[in-house]
Design a protein around this motif. Structure first.
Motif, PDB file in Angstrom:
ATOM      1  N   ALA A  30       0.817  -1.207   0.000  1.00 43.47           N
ATOM      2  CA  ALA A  30       0.000   0.000   0.000  1.00 43.47           C
ATOM      3  C   ALA A  30       0.859   1.268   0.000  1.00 43.47           C
ATOM      4  O   ALA A  30       0.602   2.202  -0.764  1.00 43.47           O
ATOM      5  CB  ALA A  30      -0.949  -0.005   1.194  1.00 43.47           C
ATOM      6  N   ASP A  89      -2.604  -7.274   0.641  1.00 46.95           N
ATOM      7  CA  ASP A  89      -3.599  -6.617   1.485  1.00 46.95           C
ATOM      8  C   ASP A  89      -4.363  -5.647   0.578  1.00 46.95           C
ATOM      9  O   ASP A  89      -4.093  -4.443   0.530  1.00 46.95           O
ATOM     10  CB  ASP A  89      -2.909  -5.886   2.641  1.00 46.95           C
ATOM     11  CG  ASP A  89      -3.892  -5.286   3.620  1.00 46.95           C
ATOM     12  OD1 ASP A  89      -5.107  -5.262   3.343  1.00 46.95           O
ATOM     13  OD2 ASP A  89      -3.435  -4.829   4.685  1.00 46.95           O
ATOM     14  N   SER A  92      -6.055  -2.397   1.952  1.00 47.39           N
ATOM     15  CA  SER A  92      -5.116  -1.312   2.268  1.00 47.39           C
ATOM     16  C   SER A  92      -4.612  -0.625   1.012  1.00 47.39           C
ATOM     17  O   SER A  92      -4.495   0.599   0.973  1.00 47.39           O
ATOM     18  CB  SER A  92      -3.927  -1.841   3.064  1.00 47.39           C
ATOM     19  OG  SER A  92      -4.337  -2.247   4.332  1.00 47.39           O
ATOM     20  N   GLU A  96      -5.317   3.293   0.126  1.00 50.22           N
ATOM     21  CA  GLU A  96      -4.189   4.217  -0.057  1.00 50.22           C
ATOM     22  C   GLU A  96      -4.260   4.920  -1.412  1.00 50.22           C
ATOM     23  O   GLU A  96      -4.147   6.146  -1.498  1.00 50.22           O
ATOM     24  CB  GLU A  96      -2.873   3.447   0.074  1.00 50.22           C
ATOM     25  CG  GLU A  96      -1.643   4.301  -0.049  1.00 50.22           C
ATOM     26  CD  GLU A  96      -1.381   5.172   1.152  1.00 50.22           C
ATOM     27  OE1 GLU A  96      -0.628   6.154   1.008  1.00 50.22           O
ATOM     28  OE2 GLU A  96      -1.910   4.892   2.242  1.00 50.22           O
TER      29      GLU A  96
END
Length: 107
Positions: A30, A89, A92, A96
Motif C-alpha cells: 500500500a 492486502d 489497504s 491508499e
C-alpha cells in the motif's frame, strides 16, 4: 517510481494530455503504491525525479481496484493477477491509492 518511468509518464502526458491518460499501478504494498500514485498526481514527493514539483493531476488506480478489474477479461485477470490478489492486502492498497486519487487527481 524510478526516474525513467517518471520521465515516460511526463512525456506521455505532454504528448496526449493529462485528461486522456490514467496510470494503472501494480505495486505489492500500500505505501509504495501510494507513493507512486502521489508522484503521478501531485508530483514526486522526494523531489528527486522529473516529476518533482510537477502536479500532473493524472487519474491513478491500482490493478486490484474494482474500476480496473471490472474492465479486464476475467480469465486474463485471473491468470495474471489472481494469485497476487490472494496474497496482497487489497483493502489497504485500494484505500491508499483511492485517498491519493481523491485528493490530487484532476481527471
Amino acid at each position: 517510481m524510478d526516474l525513467e518511468i517518471q520521465q515516460r509518464v511526463k512525456d506521455l502526458t505532454d504528448k496526449y494530455g493529462a485528461e486522456n491518460l490514467i496510470v494503472v499501478l501494480g505495486g505489492a504494498e500500500a505505501e509504495a503504491s501510494g507513493l507512486s500514485a502521489e508522484t503521478v498526481a501531485a508530483g514526486d514527493p522526494t523531489f528527486a525525479g522529473p516529476l518533482a514539483g510537477v502536479a500532473l493531476g493524472l487519474g491513478v488506480y491500482h490493478v486490484v481496484e474494482p474500476e480496473i478489474k471490472d474492465e479486464c477479461d476475467a480469465s486474463v485477470y485471473d491468470e495474471q493477477c489472481g494469485m497476487m490478489e490472494m496474497v496482497l492486502d487489497v483493502d489497504s492498497i485500494i484505500s491508499e491509492v483511492k485517498s491519493i486519487r481523491d485528493e490530487y487527481s484532476k481527471y
